[in-house]
Design a protein around this motif. Structure first.
Motif, PDB file in Angstrom:
ATOM      1  N   VAL A   1       0.794  -1.209  -0.194  1.00  0.00           N
ATOM      2  CA  VAL A   1      -0.002  -0.059  -0.048  1.00  0.00           C
ATOM      3  C   VAL A   1       0.823   1.210  -0.026  1.00  0.00           C
ATOM      4  CG1 VAL A   1      -1.694   1.250   1.296  1.00  0.00           C
ATOM      5  CG2 VAL A   1      -1.910  -1.297   1.182  1.00  0.00           C
ATOM      6  N   TRP A   2       1.943   1.112   0.657  1.00  0.00           N
ATOM      7  CA  TRP A   2       2.825   2.506   0.845  1.00  0.00           C
ATOM      8  C   TRP A   2       3.530   2.877  -0.439  1.00  0.00           C
ATOM      9  CZ3 TRP A   2       7.818   3.506   0.197  1.00  0.00           C
ATOM     10  CH2 TRP A   2       8.801   2.441  -0.086  1.00  0.00           C
TER      11      TRP A   2
ATOM     12  N   VAL B   1       0.695   5.038  -2.137  1.00  0.00           N
ATOM     13  CA  VAL B   1       0.504   6.514  -1.567  1.00  0.00           C
ATOM     14  C   VAL B   1       1.835   7.466  -2.126  1.00  0.00           C
ATOM     15  CG1 VAL B   1       0.179   7.595   0.668  1.00  0.00           C
ATOM     16  CG2 VAL B   1      -0.719   5.482   0.249  1.00  0.00           C
ATOM     17  N   PHE B   2       3.046   6.583  -2.078  1.00  0.00           N
ATOM     18  CA  PHE B   2       4.488   7.199  -2.238  1.00  0.00           C
ATOM     19  C   PHE B   2       4.109   7.643  -3.685  1.00  0.00           C
ATOM     20  CE2 PHE B   2       8.715   7.988  -2.545  1.00  0.00           C
ATOM     21  CZ  PHE B   2       9.031   7.684  -3.645  1.00  0.00           C
TER      22      PHE B   2
ATOM     23  N   LEU C   1       4.405  11.390  -4.928  1.00  0.00           N
ATOM     24  CA  LEU C   1       5.446  11.871  -5.813  1.00  0.00           C
ATOM     25  C   LEU C   1       5.251  12.495  -7.253  1.00  0.00           C
ATOM     26  CD1 LEU C   1       8.712  11.419  -6.031  1.00  0.00           C
ATOM     27  CD2 LEU C   1       8.136   9.511  -7.123  1.00  0.00           C
TER      28      LEU C   1
ATOM     29  N   ILE D   1       4.139  16.099  -6.471  1.00  0.00           N
ATOM     30  CA  ILE D   1       5.154  16.891  -6.214  1.00  0.00           C
ATOM     31  C   ILE D   1       6.044  17.316  -7.333  1.00  0.00           C
ATOM     32  CG2 ILE D   1       7.321  17.248  -4.833  1.00  0.00           C
ATOM     33  CD1 ILE D   1       5.310  17.139  -3.039  1.00  0.00           C
TER      34      ILE D   1
ATOM     35  N   ILE E   1       6.521  21.043  -9.249  1.00  0.00           N
ATOM     36  CA  ILE E   1       7.833  21.608  -9.362  1.00  0.00           C
ATOM     37  C   ILE E   1       8.294  21.966 -10.921  1.00  0.00           C
ATOM     38  CG2 ILE E   1      10.402  20.933  -9.594  1.00  0.00           C
ATOM     39  CD1 ILE E   1      10.312  19.441  -7.101  1.00  0.00           C
TER      40      ILE E   1
ATOM     41  N   LEU F   1       6.214  25.069 -11.421  1.00  0.00           N
ATOM     42  CA  LEU F   1       7.059  26.260 -11.062  1.00  0.00           C
ATOM     43  C   LEU F   1       8.063  26.629 -11.821  1.00  0.00           C
ATOM     44  CD1 LEU F   1       6.543  26.033  -7.315  1.00  0.00           C
ATOM     45  CD2 LEU F   1       5.586  27.787  -8.966  1.00  0.00           C
TER      46      LEU F   1
ATOM     47  N   TRP G   1       7.932   7.767   5.282  1.00  0.00           N
ATOM     48  CA  TRP G   1       7.698   6.401   5.611  1.00  0.00           C
ATOM     49  C   TRP G   1       6.507   5.845   6.609  1.00  0.00           C
ATOM     50  CZ3 TRP G   1       9.456   1.846   3.482  1.00  0.00           C
ATOM     51  CH2 TRP G   1       9.524   0.548   4.316  1.00  0.00           C
TER      52      TRP G   1
ATOM     53  N   PHE H   1       3.304   6.915   5.126  1.00  0.00           N
ATOM     54  CA  PHE H   1       2.809   5.976   3.955  1.00  0.00           C
ATOM     55  C   PHE H   1       2.125   4.613   4.373  1.00  0.00           C
ATOM     56  CE2 PHE H   1       3.606   9.184   1.396  1.00  0.00           C
ATOM     57  CZ  PHE H   1       4.676   9.487   0.801  1.00  0.00           C
TER      58      PHE H   1
ATOM     59  N   PHE I   1      -1.805   4.114   6.041  1.00  0.00           N
ATOM     60  CA  PHE I   1      -3.123   3.638   5.463  1.00  0.00           C
ATOM     61  C   PHE I   1      -3.377   2.188   5.565  1.00  0.00           C
ATOM     62  CE2 PHE I   1      -3.720   7.746   4.291  1.00  0.00           C
ATOM     63  CZ  PHE I   1      -2.776   8.460   4.141  1.00  0.00           C
ATOM     64  N   GLN I   2      -2.892   1.390   6.499  1.00  0.00           N
ATOM     65  CA  GLN I   2      -3.256   0.029   6.586  1.00  0.00           C
ATOM     66  C   GLN I   2      -3.986  -0.332   7.917  1.00  0.00           C
ATOM     67  OE1 GLN I   2       0.262  -2.213   6.264  1.00  0.00           O
ATOM     68  NE2 GLN I   2       1.088  -0.945   4.455  1.00  0.00           N
TER      69      GLN I   2
ATOM     70  N   LEU J   1       4.957 -12.900  11.238  1.00  0.00           N
ATOM     71  CA  LEU J   1       4.947 -14.254  11.626  1.00  0.00           C
ATOM     72  C   LEU J   1       6.234 -14.910  11.079  1.00  0.00           C
ATOM     73  CD1 LEU J   1       1.515 -15.347  10.183  1.00  0.00           C
ATOM     74  CD2 LEU J   1       2.011 -14.834  12.562  1.00  0.00           C
TER      75      LEU J   1
ATOM     76  N   TRP K   1      16.727   0.731  -0.264  1.00  0.00           N
ATOM     77  CA  TRP K   1      16.114   1.495  -1.419  1.00  0.00           C
ATOM     78  C   TRP K   1      14.787   2.230  -1.143  1.00  0.00           C
ATOM     79  CZ3 TRP K   1      11.209   0.241  -3.060  1.00  0.00           C
ATOM     80  CH2 TRP K   1      10.753  -0.980  -2.665  1.00  0.00           C
ATOM     81  N   GLU K   2      14.086   1.609  -0.055  1.00  0.00           N
ATOM     82  CA  GLU K   2      13.063   2.198   0.403  1.00  0.00           C
ATOM     83  C   GLU K   2      13.381   3.742   1.213  1.00  0.00           C
ATOM     84  OE1 GLU K   2      13.791  -0.505   1.777  1.00  0.00           O
ATOM     85  OE2 GLU K   2      12.191  -2.204   1.176  1.00  0.00           O
TER      86      GLU K   2
ATOM     87  N   LEU L   1      14.222   6.299  -1.457  1.00  0.00           N
ATOM     88  CA  LEU L   1      12.912   6.728  -2.219  1.00  0.00           C
ATOM     89  C   LEU L   1      12.297   8.061  -1.218  1.00  0.00           C
ATOM     90  CD1 LEU L   1      11.214   3.903  -3.858  1.00  0.00           C
ATOM     91  CD2 LEU L   1      12.387   5.687  -5.059  1.00  0.00           C
ATOM     92  N   CYS L   2      12.018   7.524  -0.123  1.00  0.00           N
ATOM     93  CA  CYS L   2      11.540   8.526   1.021  1.00  0.00           C
ATOM     94  C   CYS L   2      12.570   9.656   1.036  1.00  0.00           C
ATOM     95  CB  CYS L   2      11.227   7.824   2.342  1.00  0.00           C
ATOM     96  SG  CYS L   2      10.034   6.673   2.179  1.00  0.00           S
TER      97      CYS L   2
ATOM     98  N   LEU M   1      11.980  11.884  -2.043  1.00  0.00           N
ATOM     99  CA  LEU M   1      10.666  12.656  -1.932  1.00  0.00           C
ATOM    100  C   LEU M   1      10.888  13.814  -0.952  1.00  0.00           C
ATOM    101  CD1 LEU M   1       7.756  12.721  -2.759  1.00  0.00           C
ATOM    102  CD2 LEU M   1       7.414  11.367  -0.811  1.00  0.00           C
TER     103      LEU M   1
ATOM    104  N   LEU N   1      12.851  16.512  -2.568  1.00  0.00           N
ATOM    105  CA  LEU N   1      11.722  17.084  -3.742  1.00  0.00           C
ATOM    106  C   LEU N   1      10.921  18.238  -3.122  1.00  0.00           C
ATOM    107  CD1 LEU N   1      10.985  14.178  -6.166  1.00  0.00           C
ATOM    108  CD2 LEU N   1      12.268  16.333  -6.507  1.00  0.00           C
ATOM    109  N   VAL N   2      10.478  17.834  -1.877  1.00  0.00           N
ATOM    110  CA  VAL N   2       9.254  18.837  -1.279  1.00  0.00           C
ATOM    111  C   VAL N   2       9.950  19.874  -0.683  1.00  0.00           C
ATOM    112  CG1 VAL N   2       7.845  18.922   0.780  1.00  0.00           C
ATOM    113  CG2 VAL N   2       7.801  16.815  -0.551  1.00  0.00           C
TER     114      VAL N   2
ATOM    115  N   TYR O   1      12.535  21.337  -1.819  1.00  0.00           N
ATOM    116  CA  TYR O   1      12.940  22.183  -3.050  1.00  0.00           C
ATOM    117  C   TYR O   1      11.839  22.855  -3.684  1.00  0.00           C
ATOM    118  CZ  TYR O   1      14.700  23.076  -8.107  1.00  0.00           C
ATOM    119  OH  TYR O   1      14.890  23.576  -9.081  1.00  0.00           O
ATOM    120  N   LEU O   2      10.658  22.126  -3.746  1.00  0.00           N
ATOM    121  CA  LEU O   2       9.486  22.686  -4.016  1.00  0.00           C
ATOM    122  C   LEU O   2       9.175  23.989  -3.264  1.00  0.00           C
ATOM    123  CD1 LEU O   2       6.743  22.589  -5.623  1.00  0.00           C
ATOM    124  CD2 LEU O   2       5.634  21.187  -4.063  1.00  0.00           C
TER     125      LEU O   2
ATOM    126  N   LEU P   1      11.427  26.857  -4.126  1.00  0.00           N
ATOM    127  CA  LEU P   1      10.919  27.496  -5.228  1.00  0.00           C
ATOM    128  C   LEU P   1       9.777  28.630  -5.033  1.00  0.00           C
ATOM    129  CD1 LEU P   1      10.663  24.759  -8.099  1.00  0.00           C
ATOM    130  CD2 LEU P   1      12.539  26.588  -7.807  1.00  0.00           C
TER     131      LEU P   1
END
Lengths: 225, 514
Positions: A145-146, A149-150, A154, A157, A161, A164, B70, B73, B76-77, B87, B127-128, B131-132, B135, B138-139, B141-142, B145
């Motif tokens: 699920v994550w 949402v990610f 993404l 965003i 960007i 802008l 992380w 996200f 939401f479970q 387990l 890698w997870e 990725l976060c 992100l 990026l936020v 940077y946004l 700007l």
């Protein structure tokens, strides 16, 4: 005659008592936590409930081995405590030997759900101590699920960007075009721009310039002609 | 007990220094490097030191935002992933590591960080988390700007030494010494009433900090009570099962008497059971210290998982954490970017978007170190040593510079032209005497504390035991710590030296010409 009957009866009872006792071969301990599971709706454990238990075990054995020979009387209960916990054992049709523990275990594992539901309990509140229950794995969707949402966040965003940045570039291009237009007009002498020392007055409003209050044109201070 | 030093520090240090930094930025209309150059050319090192500290901070702080993303996200479970243990491979029970510790700690240490047993074992980049982290950058940077006008706030988790922690708390939450305040204030109108702003900002900041600490402690108490009651219930169940007693005969109230009774009546079995019977104590639960940033993620997620509608509270909490974190990041990046965009060399060649993008990209790449398996240990190094000592020194030099080198009267006159009011004697006394003295004493205290404790140690997670163990830092980690502290503090004397040498050379060349 009566004495012989009495003797055989007592022998049988003793024999059966031998079969079912704590830690006997092929015997299983059961523990129920009725009050924890049901709270105020808890029922008392009495002989009727024991009868139901025997019936459920007999049903389980019948279902597992497809033999229709297991009777309720084949299931023996003993050592019932206040907890509520007891030992039980399943005898075969001759009532002299017990069914192997592995068979009983497999049968109960197969029908655990039915037994739980008959008593309104669950795997945790109706425990067969030597029989470990397979825990249900949590439901896992194919994509976690994550990640979904990610991905959504993404995309939002990145879109913002890009928007802008493009807007900034366009604004800069427009400003450049305006200033070149104005320069062209200047050369033609059509627009007069106030210039001080070669710098147009608009740029003096930015951080680099200082505005001297004394010389700001204040029309009211001068007498009008 | 913490509130008294906190308030004293706020009045003596926080408000005066906040006012000072805002006024300097507003008056000089430049970022931290330029502003200090105007005050005195020898002080350009102070601005550079601030930028260096901000740079270190921005490198590691955004990892917190990555973790918040992380958790967000994963909120939401149903049920929340940190509410139950996973387990084991043959589905007969729960994972071993999770059994030994709680499910929230397992989720943090194993599924979020995948932490290695020690600093030396680096492991691969997760890698997870990478990725976060991308992100999160990026936020940031946004938001850069778009530009921003709000001041950044940074919550530093407290340190047992009460006075130092009160001071650092004020410093960090107000953002003193990072240059971010100077940067923000330089965009203010010259006539802006920065005195009133300084007082309002510091009071609001304290009010929100106190409110946040009330919430924190109440959640801490909730978690402790809940764990205590679970512990008691486990002991009761164990005794009921062992002695086949009727359900409900053992309760929390009669537990101790029943234990004595059982010990008397069945001594052998009780003795066998004794190793498993834990002594549950509420005090012990309240004392469980969780290291560093883990507090925000472990304690709160444990409290949230026990509430009704836990997904909602989880989402709300992590969104709030994200907003705080991104706000702080904006302050830090503004502190780095404003000097860069002020300098003519860089600003004329590249547009603002490109500079911001390059800075964010470099920080993101460096930040990948913190997503490795040993990343959390490096994070703790940066968290503990990158900013604390350097900030004290920077703020001390700032106060002394403004009061004695630039001249308190000159500064007073500048403020008078900006605000239109005469400076209150309270500010003058604070800037001239109280704040520098207090900072010097804190500085000495900090140094002596460092020297006395000997080799530095860190807390490593041991998966086999399911708890934290103390280990010594290896040599290269100590070198990195030294480098962190030195690189920011050395800027100040180096800056002065460089200016001095340059002036000397210029004077010589002028005299030879003449």
């Amino acid at each position: 005659m009566l004495q012989v009957l009495l003797l055989t009866f007592s022998v049988v009872t003793v024999a059966r008592a031998e079969l079912c006792k704590p830690d006997a071969q092929n015997a299983f301990k059961v523990r129920l936590s009725i009050k924890t599971a049901l709270g105020d709706n808890a029922y008392a454990w009495d002989a009727n409930e024991e009868y139901l238990f025997k019936a459920m075990v007999a049903f389980t054995m019948r279902r597992y081995s497809s033999k229709t020979t297991t009777q309720i009387s084949n299931v023996l209960l003993c050592n019932v405590t206040d907890r509520v916990s007891f030992w039980f054992v399943v005898t075969d049709s001759s009532k002299n030997t017990t069914v192997p523990g592995s068979e009983v275990e497999a049968a109960i594992r197969m029908n655990r759900n039915r037994i739980n539901n008959a008593f309104l309990l669950s795997d945790k509140t109706l425990q067969f101590l030597k029989i470990s229950s397979t825990l249900a794995p949590p439901v896992e969707p194919s994509t976690p699920v994550w990640l979904i949402v990610f991905g959504v966040v993404l995309c939002l965003i990145v879109a913002a960007i890009v928007f802008l940045v493009v807007a900034g570039i366009q604004q800069r291009k427009k400003k450049n075009k305006e200033s070149t237009e104005r320069e062209n007009l200047e050369e033609k002498g059509e627009v007069t721009i106030t210039i001080e020392n070669g710098i147009p007055c608009e740029t003096l409003d930015l951080k680099a310039g200082h505005i001297n209050g004394v010389f700001s044109a204040d029309d009211e201070r001068f007498t009008s002609l | 007990g913490f509130l008294i030093p906190y308030f004293i520090m706020l009045i003596v240090e926080g408000m005066p220094l906040l006012y000072l930094e805002l006024a300097v930025g507003q008056r000089m209309r430049q970022g931290s490097i330029g502003a200090w150059k105007i005050i005195s050319p020898y002080l350009c090192g102070v601005g550079v030191a601030s930028v260096v500290v901000s740079f270190f901070l921005s490198m590691y702080y955004n990892v917190i935002n990555a973790w918040a993303f992380w958790y967000l996200f994963h909120s939401f479970q149903d049920p929340l992933p940190w509410a139950t243990c996973p387990l084991n491979s043959n589905r007969t029970g729960y994972e071993e590591e999770c059994e030994k510790t709680s499910s929230t700690q397992y989720f943090w240490y194993r599924q979020t960080l995948n932490i290695s047993p020690s600093l030396e074992v680096s492991g691969a980049v997760q890698w997870e988390q990478a990725l976060c982290l991308t992100l999160a950058w990026l936020v940031v940077y946004l938001c850069i700007l778009r530009g921003t006008e709000s001041t950044g706030k940074l919550e530093q988790l407290s340190n047992p030494k009460t006075w130092i922690s009160a001071a650092t708390q004020i410093f960090f939450s107000l953002g003193l010494g990072f240059g971010s305040l100077i940067a923000f204030a330089s965009y203010n109108e010259p006539s802006n009433n920065c005195e009133r702003h300084a007082i309002i900002v510091s009071l609001i900041n304290s009010a929100t900090s106190i409110f946040a600490s009330i919430v924190t402690f109440s959640i801490y108490g909730f978690k402790a009570t809940f764990n205590y009651e679970s512990c008691i219930n486990k002991v009761i169940l164990l005794l009921l099962n062992a002695f086949d007693l009727e359900e409900g005969s053992l309760t929390a109230d009669n537990l101790n008497e029943m234990k004595d009774y059982l010990m008397a009546t069945h001594p052998q079995e009780y003795a066998q059971l004794l190793p498993q019977l834990k002594n549950c104590s509420l005090e012990a639960e309240l004392d469980t210290a969780v290291q560093g940033t883990g507090l925000a993620f472990i304690v709160y997620s444990e409290a949230i998982k026990n509430m009704e509608v836990s997904q909602l509270y989880s989402v709300l909490y992590f969104v709030m954490l994200l907003m705080l974190g991104i706000g702080s990041m904006l302050g830090n990046t503004a502190a780095i970017l404003t000097p860069l965009t002020d300098s003519k060399v860089i600003a004329t060649r590249f547009p603002k978007e490109v500079i911001s993008g390059v800075v964010c990209f470099i920080n993101c790449i460096i930040g990948l170190i913190f997503t490795m398996e040993a990343g959390n240990y490096w994070f703790d190094i940066f968290n503990d040593y990158a900013a604390t000592l350097s900030l004290l020194l920077i703020v001390l030099v700032e106060t002394i510079a403004v009061c004695y080198i630039y001249g308190l009267r000159r500064f007073e006159k500048d403020l008078h032209t900006m605000i239109g009011r005469k400076l209150n004697w309270y500010w003058k006394v604070m800037w001239a005497f109280a704040s520098p003295l207090l900072i010097i004493s804190l500085f000495i205290f900090y140094l002596t504390d460092y020297i006395l404790t000997g080799t530095l140690q860190y807390q490593a997670w041991d998966g086999t035991q399911g708890q934290l163990v103390t280990k010594d830092y290896p040599g290269y980690a100590l070198a990195v710590i030294g480098l962190l502290v030195a690189s920011s503090t050395m800027c100040i004397p180096l800056g002065a030296l460089v200016t001095f040498v340059r002036k000397r050379l210029k004077r010589e060349s002028v005299s030879t010409v003449a």
